[in-house]
Design a protein around this motif. Sequence first.
Motif, PDB file in Angstrom:
ATOM      1  N   LEU A 187      -1.420  -8.733  -8.825  1.00 64.91           N
ATOM      2  CA  LEU A 187       0.031  -8.735  -8.558  1.00 64.91           C
ATOM      3  C   LEU A 187       0.262  -8.755  -7.054  1.00 64.91           C
ATOM      4  CD1 LEU A 187       1.027  -5.942 -11.116  1.00 64.91           C
ATOM      5  CD2 LEU A 187       1.075  -8.416 -11.499  1.00 64.91           C
ATOM      6  N   PRO A 188       0.187  -9.911  -6.429  1.00 64.63           N
ATOM      7  CA  PRO A 188       0.327  -9.995  -4.965  1.00 64.63           C
ATOM      8  C   PRO A 188       1.780  -9.891  -4.505  1.00 64.63           C
ATOM      9  CG  PRO A 188      -0.030 -12.176  -5.876  1.00 64.63           C
ATOM     10  CD  PRO A 188      -0.102 -11.239  -7.025  1.00 64.63           C
ATOM     11  N   TRP A 189       2.384  -8.717  -4.772  1.00 61.35           N
ATOM     12  CA  TRP A 189       3.763  -8.502  -4.364  1.00 61.35           C
ATOM     13  C   TRP A 189       3.785  -7.450  -3.244  1.00 61.35           C
ATOM     14  CZ3 TRP A 189       4.940  -7.143 -10.096  1.00 61.35           C
ATOM     15  CH2 TRP A 189       4.799  -8.297 -10.884  1.00 61.35           C
ATOM     16  N   ALA A 190       4.878  -7.405  -2.531  1.00 63.79           N
ATOM     17  CA  ALA A 190       5.002  -6.441  -1.429  1.00 63.79           C
ATOM     18  C   ALA A 190       5.058  -5.003  -1.937  1.00 63.79           C
ATOM     19  CB  ALA A 190       6.244  -6.760  -0.601  1.00 63.79           C
ATOM     20  N   VAL A 191       5.579  -4.798  -3.130  1.00 63.02           N
ATOM     21  CA  VAL A 191       5.735  -3.460  -3.664  1.00 63.02           C
ATOM     22  C   VAL A 191       4.506  -2.998  -4.440  1.00 63.02           C
ATOM     23  CG1 VAL A 191       6.739  -4.125  -5.888  1.00 63.02           C
ATOM     24  CG2 VAL A 191       7.456  -1.987  -4.794  1.00 63.02           C
ATOM     25  N   THR A 192       3.524  -3.877  -4.595  1.00 62.82           N
ATOM     26  CA  THR A 192       2.349  -3.537  -5.403  1.00 62.82           C
ATOM     27  C   THR A 192       1.573  -2.325  -4.879  1.00 62.82           C
ATOM     28  OG1 THR A 192       2.137  -5.826  -6.165  1.00 62.82           O
ATOM     29  CG2 THR A 192       0.191  -4.435  -6.322  1.00 62.82           C
ATOM     30  N   PRO A 193       1.330  -2.184  -3.563  1.00 61.82           N
ATOM     31  CA  PRO A 193       0.592  -0.986  -3.105  1.00 61.82           C
ATOM     32  C   PRO A 193       1.257   0.319  -3.525  1.00 61.82           C
ATOM     33  CG  PRO A 193       0.676  -2.618  -1.365  1.00 61.82           C
ATOM     34  CD  PRO A 193       1.572  -3.116  -2.456  1.00 61.82           C
ATOM     35  N   LEU A 194       2.583   0.363  -3.430  1.00 62.01           N
ATOM     36  CA  LEU A 194       3.278   1.576  -3.841  1.00 62.01           C
ATOM     37  C   LEU A 194       3.129   1.803  -5.343  1.00 62.01           C
ATOM     38  CD1 LEU A 194       5.120   3.960  -3.196  1.00 62.01           C
ATOM     39  CD2 LEU A 194       7.094   2.433  -3.503  1.00 62.01           C
ATOM     40  N   LEU A 195       3.271   0.744  -6.115  1.00 63.20           N
ATOM     41  CA  LEU A 195       3.121   0.864  -7.558  1.00 63.20           C
ATOM     42  C   LEU A 195       1.709   1.304  -7.937  1.00 63.20           C
ATOM     43  CD1 LEU A 195       5.053  -2.297  -8.815  1.00 63.20           C
ATOM     44  CD2 LEU A 195       5.831   0.092  -8.809  1.00 63.20           C
ATOM     45  N   ALA A 233     -10.154   3.277  -5.723  1.00 65.97           N
ATOM     46  CA  ALA A 233     -10.037   2.137  -4.807  1.00 65.97           C
ATOM     47  C   ALA A 233     -10.210   0.809  -5.546  1.00 65.97           C
ATOM     48  CB  ALA A 233     -11.066   2.272  -3.691  1.00 65.97           C
ATOM     49  N   VAL A 234     -11.158   0.720  -6.458  1.00 61.60           N
ATOM     50  CA  VAL A 234     -11.388  -0.537  -7.191  1.00 61.60           C
ATOM     51  C   VAL A 234     -10.195  -0.865  -8.076  1.00 61.60           C
ATOM     52  CG1 VAL A 234     -12.797  -1.576  -9.005  1.00 61.60           C
ATOM     53  CG2 VAL A 234     -13.887  -0.434  -7.078  1.00 61.60           C
ATOM     54  N   ILE A 235      -9.626   0.155  -8.721  1.00 58.80           N
ATOM     55  CA  ILE A 235      -8.445  -0.093  -9.548  1.00 58.80           C
ATOM     56  C   ILE A 235      -7.287  -0.593  -8.673  1.00 58.80           C
ATOM     57  CG2 ILE A 235      -6.682   1.034 -10.949  1.00 58.80           C
ATOM     58  CD1 ILE A 235      -8.846   2.790 -12.115  1.00 58.80           C
ATOM     59  N   GLY A 236      -7.126   0.001  -7.508  1.00 53.80           N
ATOM     60  CA  GLY A 236      -6.088  -0.475  -6.594  1.00 53.80           C
ATOM     61  C   GLY A 236      -6.339  -1.903  -6.123  1.00 53.80           C
ATOM     62  N   TRP A 237      -7.586  -2.235  -5.846  1.00 58.47           N
ATOM     63  CA  TRP A 237      -7.913  -3.596  -5.412  1.00 58.47           C
ATOM     64  C   TRP A 237      -7.589  -4.624  -6.497  1.00 58.47           C
ATOM     65  CZ3 TRP A 237      -9.318  -6.375  -1.221  1.00 58.47           C
ATOM     66  CH2 TRP A 237      -9.845  -7.649  -1.442  1.00 58.47           C
ATOM     67  N   VAL A 238      -8.015  -4.378  -7.709  1.00 60.01           N
ATOM     68  CA  VAL A 238      -7.758  -5.325  -8.799  1.00 60.01           C
ATOM     69  C   VAL A 238      -6.259  -5.457  -9.054  1.00 60.01           C
ATOM     70  CG1 VAL A 238      -8.123  -5.749 -11.263  1.00 60.01           C
ATOM     71  CG2 VAL A 238      -9.999  -4.906  -9.841  1.00 60.01           C
ATOM     72  N   THR A 239      -5.516  -4.339  -8.955  1.00 59.95           N
ATOM     73  CA  THR A 239      -4.067  -4.397  -9.158  1.00 59.95           C
ATOM     74  C   THR A 239      -3.393  -5.233  -8.072  1.00 59.95           C
ATOM     75  OG1 THR A 239      -4.131  -2.206 -10.191  1.00 59.95           O
ATOM     76  CG2 THR A 239      -1.995  -3.005  -9.441  1.00 59.95           C
ATOM     77  N   GLY A 240      -3.798  -5.041  -6.833  1.00 59.38           N
ATOM     78  CA  GLY A 240      -3.215  -5.815  -5.740  1.00 59.38           C
ATOM     79  C   GLY A 240      -3.552  -7.295  -5.839  1.00 59.38           C
ATOM     80  N   TRP A 241      -4.733  -7.607  -6.301  1.00 61.01           N
ATOM     81  CA  TRP A 241      -5.124  -9.012  -6.452  1.00 61.01           C
ATOM     82  C   TRP A 241      -4.359  -9.672  -7.604  1.00 61.01           C
ATOM     83  CZ3 TRP A 241      -8.507 -11.823  -3.427  1.00 61.01           C
ATOM     84  CH2 TRP A 241      -8.847 -13.101  -3.902  1.00 61.01           C
TER      85      TRP A 241
END
Length: 553
Positions: A146-154, A136-144
Amino acid sequence: MLEQRGVSREELKHSALVAVGILLALGLLAAWSVLVPGISAWENIVVAVIGSLRLTGPVAAAFAAWVAVRKRRALRGRLLGTWQVLRAPLAILVVVVGAFGATVTLLAMKAVLTEQAGHLAPTGLAVGAAGLALYAVIGWVTGWALPWAVTPLLAGVASYGVFTSLAGGSTWAGRLAPSTSEPYDPFEGLSPVAFENQTLWLLGVTAAVLLTWTAIVTRRALALAGAVLAVLVAGTGMARLLSEPQAVAATEPMVYSCQEWPITVCVHPGMRSGLTELGATFTTIAARLTGTPGAFARVEQRPRADDGVPGPGVVPIHVDDLTPGFASRAAAEFVERLASPCGEGPAGGYRAIVTAWLRGEPLPSGPLPGHQAAAAWFSALTESQRRDWLRMFYTDFATCRLKASHFGGVTTQPVPRPMTRGNAGPVTPAPGDETSTRYPGQSPVPGSPYPTMPNPSAPSVPSDSSTYGSGDGSGPVVSPAPGGAEAGSSQAGSLPQRGWSMRHGHGRVLHHRHARRPGHGASTDTGAATGWAWRRHHRGPALWCPTDPRSRT
């Protein structure tokens, strides 16, 4: 969570409930797929819930990245305090860890309803929770970042690929990843100390990543100091984890669960539900091996890595799970160890006939005509006759020396000075088939429990010859008694009428001192219908005629 532009508190609550439901469903599905079928042990459940992170972890990373993208867009570059920055990612950790706890609770409730072996390891559950938090923390930092629409999938796909490759990569990387070795071996056990070190490593890495991000966003030195401290904790856990031996010994001596009758069968206590099927399968094999060097009275499940020598009468078996057919697989593996491999030669076909009977499977016909004839002859015997046959020829079976002469056929060795009558001569063997060495008038006796006897109508042996057949001990040798053998039987393949004996190379002697002549009540049928039967005496099995008292001596 505070209401921000572009994202409301109600929307985040709804998203959290959806995430919990998805994580719970995926967690149960993944854990169920990792569970070793049939093993009722707490260690199996711990390994399963840790293994469920392979699916739930990427979903948690994608959910955290989605919230981070929405949060980053809502802030529009405004600076926040340390607590305001940490509130959202901490709330996400509560959601994903809560879903993990719900998964563990449901599996534990199922386990409580059935008797489980071993003990539940809390440190193992801590590894699962810490690993999910790291996702979850890795996903949070990645989303922050790279604030793109496709970021959650990536974020979900990337985390799945990275952690899966780590778990299946080198030894040290696999031990650091939030996973366990699969499939689970109930004999290896789970080390609580190893789980403690792995938890320390995962929590340290999670805190270091989160506090480093906080220090960058808030530009606070206190957050950076906390990140440094977290790195030290992670390093300590990694060093202790990698310094432990790879092989983990069980913390307590295992006590077998056994079934005592008709033979003793012992398995891991987590697999006691398979005792009935294993007992039935190996009881049949034990009965067929009675009186041979392979006889046994006790069966023990052992780990595959165990190379210890079993005691007398003890057979080690390997059972990986209790999926349908587990007893047959264990029996087939044991039977294959009884005899040496025969390679591609004709002897392999004869070995396959015996092993198929021991496993309780249909007898294979084999690629050669001799194999087909041997399978037909062996299938015509009764169960008692097959057991007697195995006691006589077990050494040949175990050393891959079976041939046609063991299955009612004539010996493959040349017959000394064969006589011909008219234009008859030896039958030419088929190419590659060493079982086809036959002579006119010689054929198997269907259903007979003894090797084939020569037909009286076949070419006779010269009067100056004392024996005919194989003299090397590998096949039957027939010796005429004084007075010679009398012909006159009307059936092909019937026994000589009188005055002969046959000594097999294994010390078994077949005697015929007197038989009924035609017209005196003698049966005209072949083989066993002539009234011949097996008799044991101090020299081994012998033939005797129940209608002639003189043949009993």
